[in-house]
Design an enzyme around this catalytic site. Sequence first.
Site, PDB file in Angstrom:
ATOM      1  N   ASP A  11       0.847  -1.192   0.000  1.00  0.00           N
ATOM      2  CA  ASP A  11       0.000   0.000   0.000  1.00  0.00           C
ATOM      3  C   ASP A  11       0.893   1.256   0.000  1.00  0.00           C
ATOM      4  O   ASP A  11       1.905   1.294   0.715  1.00  0.00           O
ATOM      5  CB  ASP A  11      -0.864  -0.063   1.275  1.00  0.00           C
ATOM      6  CG  ASP A  11      -1.939   1.001   1.326  1.00  0.00           C
ATOM      7  OD1 ASP A  11      -2.429   1.424   0.268  1.00  0.00           O
ATOM      8  OD2 ASP A  11      -2.313   1.387   2.466  1.00  0.00           O
ATOM      9  N   HIS A  12       0.516   2.266  -0.773  1.00  0.00           N
ATOM     10  CA  HIS A  12       1.247   3.542  -0.825  1.00  0.00           C
ATOM     11  C   HIS A  12       2.755   3.359  -0.995  1.00  0.00           C
ATOM     12  O   HIS A  12       3.549   3.913  -0.222  1.00  0.00           O
ATOM     13  CB  HIS A  12       0.980   4.386   0.437  1.00  0.00           C
ATOM     14  CG  HIS A  12      -0.424   4.887   0.513  1.00  0.00           C
ATOM     15  ND1 HIS A  12      -0.905   5.912  -0.270  1.00  0.00           N
ATOM     16  CD2 HIS A  12      -1.479   4.479   1.264  1.00  0.00           C
ATOM     17  CE1 HIS A  12      -2.182   6.112   0.007  1.00  0.00           C
ATOM     18  NE2 HIS A  12      -2.570   5.247   0.921  1.00  0.00           N
ATOM     19  N   ASP A  64       2.286   5.134  -5.398  1.00  0.00           N
ATOM     20  CA  ASP A  64       1.599   6.378  -5.036  1.00  0.00           C
ATOM     21  C   ASP A  64       2.486   7.580  -5.360  1.00  0.00           C
ATOM     22  O   ASP A  64       3.355   7.955  -4.579  1.00  0.00           O
ATOM     23  CB  ASP A  64       1.223   6.372  -3.548  1.00  0.00           C
ATOM     24  CG  ASP A  64       0.511   7.667  -3.154  1.00  0.00           C
ATOM     25  OD1 ASP A  64       0.239   8.501  -4.049  1.00  0.00           O
ATOM     26  OD2 ASP A  64       0.242   7.850  -1.958  1.00  0.00           O
ATOM     27  N   HIS A  87      -9.764   4.905  -0.657  1.00  0.00           N
ATOM     28  CA  HIS A  87      -8.829   5.010   0.478  1.00  0.00           C
ATOM     29  C   HIS A  87      -9.557   5.736   1.599  1.00  0.00           C
ATOM     30  O   HIS A  87     -10.579   6.382   1.368  1.00  0.00           O
ATOM     31  CB  HIS A  87      -7.566   5.771   0.070  1.00  0.00           C
ATOM     32  CG  HIS A  87      -6.587   4.908  -0.668  1.00  0.00           C
ATOM     33  ND1 HIS A  87      -5.337   4.620  -0.179  1.00  0.00           N
ATOM     34  CD2 HIS A  87      -6.707   4.247  -1.828  1.00  0.00           C
ATOM     35  CE1 HIS A  87      -4.719   3.818  -1.033  1.00  0.00           C
ATOM     36  NE2 HIS A  87      -5.528   3.580  -2.056  1.00  0.00           N
ATOM     37  N   GLY A  88      -9.039   5.652   2.823  1.00  0.00           N
ATOM     38  CA  GLY A  88      -9.742   6.262   3.955  1.00  0.00           C
ATOM     39  C   GLY A  88     -11.102   5.601   4.125  1.00  0.00           C
ATOM     40  O   GLY A  88     -12.103   6.249   4.402  1.00  0.00           O
ATOM     41  N   GLY A  89     -11.123   4.277   3.965  1.00  0.00           N
ATOM     42  CA  GLY A  89     -12.399   3.549   3.873  1.00  0.00           C
ATOM     43  C   GLY A  89     -13.022   3.151   5.192  1.00  0.00           C
ATOM     44  O   GLY A  89     -14.173   2.710   5.203  1.00  0.00           O
ATOM     45  N   THR A 115      -8.056   2.473  10.169  1.00  0.00           N
ATOM     46  CA  THR A 115      -8.084   3.219  11.431  1.00  0.00           C
ATOM     47  C   THR A 115      -9.181   2.763  12.396  1.00  0.00           C
ATOM     48  O   THR A 115      -8.933   2.622  13.599  1.00  0.00           O
ATOM     49  CB  THR A 115      -8.247   4.724  11.140  1.00  0.00           C
ATOM     50  OG1 THR A 115      -7.123   5.139  10.360  1.00  0.00           O
ATOM     51  CG2 THR A 115      -8.319   5.538  12.403  1.00  0.00           C
TER      52      THR A 115
HETATM   53  P1  13P Z   1      -8.235   4.434   7.045  1.00  0.00           P
HETATM   54  O1  13P Z   1      -7.073   4.267   7.975  1.00  0.00           O
HETATM   55  O2  13P Z   1      -8.809   5.792   7.102  1.00  0.00           O
HETATM   56  O3  13P Z   1      -9.272   3.369   7.189  1.00  0.00           O
HETATM   57  O4  13P Z   1      -7.644   4.319   5.564  1.00  0.00           O
HETATM   58  C1  13P Z   1      -6.880   3.207   5.204  1.00  0.00           C
HETATM   59  C2  13P Z   1      -6.221   3.421   3.892  1.00  0.00           C
HETATM   60  O5  13P Z   1      -6.713   4.143   3.045  1.00  0.00           O
HETATM   61  C3  13P Z   1      -4.957   2.734   3.631  1.00  0.00           C
HETATM   62  O6  13P Z   1      -4.385   3.076   2.415  1.00  0.00           O
END
Ligand code: 13P
Length: 288
Positions: A81-82, A103, A215-217, A240
Amino acid sequence: MLAGLKEVLEQARANKQAIAAFNVPNLEMVRAAIQAAEEVNMPVILQHAEGHSSLVPLEEIGPIMLHYAKESKVPVVVHLDHGKSYDVLMKAMKLGFTSVMIDASDRPFDENVSRTKEIVKAAHSLGVSVEAELGHVFTSSLGGGEGRAPDDDQIGETDIYTDPRQAKEFVDATGVNCLAIAFGTVHGIYLKEPKLDLQRVKEIYQAVTIPLVMHGGSGVDAEDYQTAIANGIAKINYYTYANKAGATALKEYLKEDSQEYFLEECINRSTEALKEDYVRAMKIFGGK
Ligand code: 13P
């Protein structure tokens, strides 16, 4: 069993589902994610963010992720990831990851295209799938740990959202297998309720016709997930709020009246809470 990202996401689109991509920077998260996927009988993506190398290095957690993926009863993609640096991206591929994210979303468009193209060439020659990002998903001041924090004047701005026409140009030029897009989600804790531009997701999908990535799911409303999936999202990055669920279980345990507390019980309670949170999310993403 170990699986490829391209195949898993194409199947997810056909089933009108999204596949959960859990960041797993420790053994407990790896175990909980595999247990959850087997319980709901859905594929899962185990991912390691380059930005989490301070929690655990890729060389340590990568082989553990691959071991659990190979032993699992359900298809498991092992994904970087990233990925920012060429060396880390190549290291993940050499370890046997079946998918990587390059990324370069904080770079100008042309540079994002050229860096992504370079990785697509190397990855596809090894049979590895590639995700890239266009637009930019910011990181909240609480939690997360991937992406970058916005400057104060950038909070809430929509200029960083992905443009559908540019997305088509990007996908045509790079040959990526899936695309992470910006439409209002944020990495980390939502400090205000997210207002997602779900129509934009649909327009981008119609333009690019490859699976899209949220992302930020974690921390998104169940109804918004459903609409995003119907509109083209097939991979949801989730970290998160599961992290928070594990810590909340630990806090509850430490509130119990006990003569002694044990680390192994802390780990068991947190792992169970993580698994429950993963199951809940996967059921929503799978329409179950
Ligand atoms: P969150 O930590 O907001 O769930 O996002 C995870 C993410 O997008 C990892 O690339």
